[in-house]
Design a protein around this motif. Structure first.
Motif, mmCIF file in Angstrom:
data_model
loop_
_atom_site.group_PDB
_atom_site.id
_atom_site.type_symbol
_atom_site.label_atom_id
_atom_site.label_comp_id
_atom_site.label_asym_id
_atom_site.label_seq_id
_atom_site.Cartn_x
_atom_site.Cartn_y
_atom_site.Cartn_z
ATOM 1 N N ARG A 184 88.673 26.483 4.743
ATOM 2 C CA ARG A 184 87.234 25.443 5.187
ATOM 3 C C ARG A 184 86.391 25.289 3.843
ATOM 4 O O ARG A 184 85.250 26.268 4.046
ATOM 5 C CB ARG A 184 86.361 25.551 6.455
ATOM 6 C CG ARG A 184 87.830 25.773 7.732
ATOM 7 C CD ARG A 184 86.870 25.639 8.858
ATOM 8 N NE ARG A 184 87.421 25.821 10.000
ATOM 9 C CZ ARG A 184 86.581 25.823 11.647
ATOM 10 N NH1 ARG A 184 86.091 25.638 12.227
ATOM 11 N NH2 ARG A 184 87.645 25.521 12.603
ATOM 12 N N PRO A 185 87.317 24.675 3.320
ATOM 13 C CA PRO A 185 86.104 24.426 1.767
ATOM 14 C C PRO A 185 84.746 24.219 2.269
ATOM 15 O O PRO A 185 83.870 24.489 0.914
ATOM 16 C CB PRO A 185 86.972 23.773 0.569
ATOM 17 C CG PRO A 185 87.853 22.643 1.957
ATOM 18 C CD PRO A 185 87.881 23.115 2.989
ATOM 19 N N TYR A 186 84.179 23.760 2.998
ATOM 20 C CA TYR A 186 82.887 22.594 3.348
ATOM 21 C C TYR A 186 81.868 23.563 4.063
ATOM 22 O O TYR A 186 80.507 24.027 4.402
ATOM 23 C CB TYR A 186 82.879 22.130 3.973
ATOM 24 C CG TYR A 186 83.246 20.815 3.128
ATOM 25 C CD1 TYR A 186 82.243 19.659 3.039
ATOM 26 C CD2 TYR A 186 84.614 20.480 3.933
ATOM 27 C CE1 TYR A 186 82.398 18.598 1.983
ATOM 28 C CE2 TYR A 186 84.836 19.232 2.778
ATOM 29 C CZ TYR A 186 83.986 18.309 1.489
ATOM 30 O OH TYR A 186 84.575 17.318 0.905
ATOM 31 N N THR A 190 75.445 29.926 2.258
ATOM 32 C CA THR A 190 73.948 30.311 2.312
ATOM 33 C C THR A 190 73.371 28.811 2.314
ATOM 34 O O THR A 190 73.997 27.506 2.378
ATOM 35 C CB THR A 190 73.837 30.480 0.712
ATOM 36 O OG1 THR A 190 72.754 31.384 0.805
ATOM 37 C CG2 THR A 190 73.945 30.258 -0.481
ATOM 38 N N ILE A 191 72.324 28.664 2.916
ATOM 39 C CA ILE A 191 71.506 27.721 3.279
ATOM 40 C C ILE A 191 69.498 28.120 2.315
ATOM 41 O O ILE A 191 69.250 29.520 2.856
ATOM 42 C CB ILE A 191 70.806 27.040 4.435
ATOM 43 C CG1 ILE A 191 72.474 26.793 5.242
ATOM 44 C CG2 ILE A 191 69.880 26.222 4.399
ATOM 45 C CD1 ILE A 191 71.570 26.078 6.638
ATOM 46 N N THR A 203 78.666 26.306 -0.576
ATOM 47 C CA THR A 203 79.565 26.465 0.659
ATOM 48 C C THR A 203 80.829 26.710 -0.424
ATOM 49 O O THR A 203 80.868 28.053 -1.320
ATOM 50 C CB THR A 203 80.604 24.543 -0.178
ATOM 51 O OG1 THR A 203 80.787 24.903 -1.328
ATOM 52 C CG2 THR A 203 79.464 23.706 0.490
ATOM 53 N N ALA A 204 82.050 27.320 0.696
ATOM 54 C CA ALA A 204 82.905 28.510 0.431
ATOM 55 C C ALA A 204 84.018 27.627 -0.945
ATOM 56 O O ALA A 204 84.337 29.110 -1.354
ATOM 57 C CB ALA A 204 84.212 28.929 1.547
ATOM 58 N N THR A 235 80.099 30.393 -3.350
ATOM 59 C CA THR A 235 78.870 29.899 -3.188
ATOM 60 C C THR A 235 77.751 30.660 -2.542
ATOM 61 O O THR A 235 77.147 30.257 -1.225
ATOM 62 C CB THR A 235 77.600 28.167 -3.495
ATOM 63 O OG1 THR A 235 78.205 27.598 -4.139
ATOM 64 C CG2 THR A 235 76.495 28.155 -4.187
ATOM 65 N N ARG A 236 77.383 32.174 -3.372
ATOM 66 C CA ARG A 236 76.502 33.034 -2.194
ATOM 67 C C ARG A 236 75.073 33.149 -2.082
ATOM 68 O O ARG A 236 74.662 33.596 -1.068
ATOM 69 C CB ARG A 236 76.913 34.106 -1.825
ATOM 70 C CG ARG A 236 78.260 34.001 -1.767
ATOM 71 C CD ARG A 236 79.268 35.363 -1.915
ATOM 72 N NE ARG A 236 80.897 35.378 -1.620
ATOM 73 C CZ ARG A 236 81.444 35.682 -0.686
ATOM 74 N NH1 ARG A 236 80.462 35.857 1.174
ATOM 75 N NH2 ARG A 236 82.375 35.548 0.322
#
Length: 363
Positions: A184-186, A190-191, A203-204, A235-236
């Motif tokens: 699931r690339p989306y 993190t937010i 996103t992943a 993106t963490r």
């Protein structure tokens, strides 16, 4: 009633109302440091896998474990709270607090709200109830609810609203290279809410999506996603420093945001900071979590290479070990007094003593 009696009566009445309001306020507020919650069980130590750390307005600490619930520390005692106490899941991923002092616990299966006494599971908005309503209100809270959803959940005080992310310009290329349909690339790693209240979603596999209240924009770079070993980092970590510039995943570049309403985020890239490894090769640490201390220094927690401090001139390394074992870090948190805490995958919690990170809550 004469004037003296009237004056005495008014004084006594004032004292009564002040006392009543004070007691009522204490009953409706979160527990103060030194007090404890009524639910949960006393435990001597924390779990070894602490993925989230938070300190509330009343100075109590909340430690979220990978799969064993919450560990609540009031400065004196530790209490463990799990699904047996009303949590929606034991897989804790984050904490937030609203203006009234309610604690919101993000898990893999939903969000629990703690009012100081009990847990309540937040409800997702029913079908057709303002579906996919992308708005930006200052008091709203945002949640991932696991890394598999294709968008965030926005809580408006009543319902959680699932908001599907728009199509990424990177999607077609990703699908052409990845035939595994289960990926699931989306999915959100993190937010982040910046200093202006703008929301960023990491996103992943597709980089960053940013929502400024009007426009949803994307940003993707190979160097932000792929580690030197070739792994997909996702993106963490996203962070805005005191100068208003952004750090994303690693220290190779920092990003100066330029106003733009296009589908792509408009950045001006500036050189970041690296370090020389044992082979005298320049490296740029990939970090999972980042914060800023009171002096404006950046502190970056890596998975297996300790913590890096950036003081504006150089990177300074702080190894974190449990005996001879390197600690696998997951999060770094700055508490109400500016003290730094680390949560790990394999060794519980560490705290910065001014010179190094030392293990806490050892039996």
């Amino acid at each position: 009633m004469n004037s003296v009696q009237m004056t005495l009566y008014n004084i006594l009445l004032t004292i009564f109302f002040l006392t009543f309001n004070s007691c009522e306020g204490q009953n409706n507020s979160q527990t103060r440091q030194g007090e404890t919650v009524e639910i949960g069980i006393m435990v001597p130590d924390l779990d070894k896998t602490i993925w989230a750390i938070y300190q509330d307005k009343s100075s109590n600490y909340w430690f979220g474990s990978k799969e064993n619930g919450i560990f609540f520390y009031n400065g004196q005692q530790i209490k463990q709270m799990t699904v047996k106490d009303g949590l929606v899941s034991n897989a804790i991923r984050g904490f937030q607090e609203d203006a009234a002092g309610n604690i919101f616990i993000e898990t893999e299966r939903g969000v629990s709200k703690f009012d100081g006494r009990t847990f309540k599971t937040l409800q997702v908005a029913p079908p057709g109830y303002f579906t996919n309503e992308w708005v930006l209100n200052p008091d709203d809270l945002w949640f991932r609810m696991g890394a598999g959803s294709n968008g965030p959940y926005r809580f408006d005080g009543k319902y959680l609203h699932f908001l599907k992310l728009p199509q990424s310009p990177q999607e077609a290329e990703f699908k052409s290279k990845n035939k595994n349909t289960s990926v699931r690339p989306y999915g959100l790693y993190t937010i982040y809410k910046d200093r202006k209240g703008i929301m960023w979603f990491g996103t992943a596999s597709l980089g960053i999506c940013r929502f400024d209240g009007k426009t949803l924009s994307w940003h993707y770079e190979e160097q932000l996603q792929t580690t030197p070993e070739g792994g997909d980092f996702g993106t963490r970590a996203i962070f805005e420093d005191k100068e208003g510039e952004f750090w994303i995943n690693n220290t190779r570049f920092r990003y100066n945001l330029k106003p733009d309403s296009s589908i792509n985020i408009n950045f001006q890239k500036e050189d970041g900071i690296g370090y020389l490894d044992e082979r005298n090769k320049k490296e740029f640490p990939f970090f999972l979590s980042i914060t800023e201390d009171k002096e404006g220094n950046l502190w970056m927690a890596t998975y297996d290479n300790g913590v890096w401090k950036y003081n504006g001139k150089e990177l300074i390394h702080y190894p974190v070990r449990d005996g001879a074992t390197d600690v696998l870090l997951f999060t770094i948190f700055k508490d109400n007094k500016g003290v730094l805490w680390l949560g790990s995958h394999n060794a519980g919690v560490y705290k910065f003593n001014g010179e190094s990170f030392e293990k806490m809550f050892e039996k």
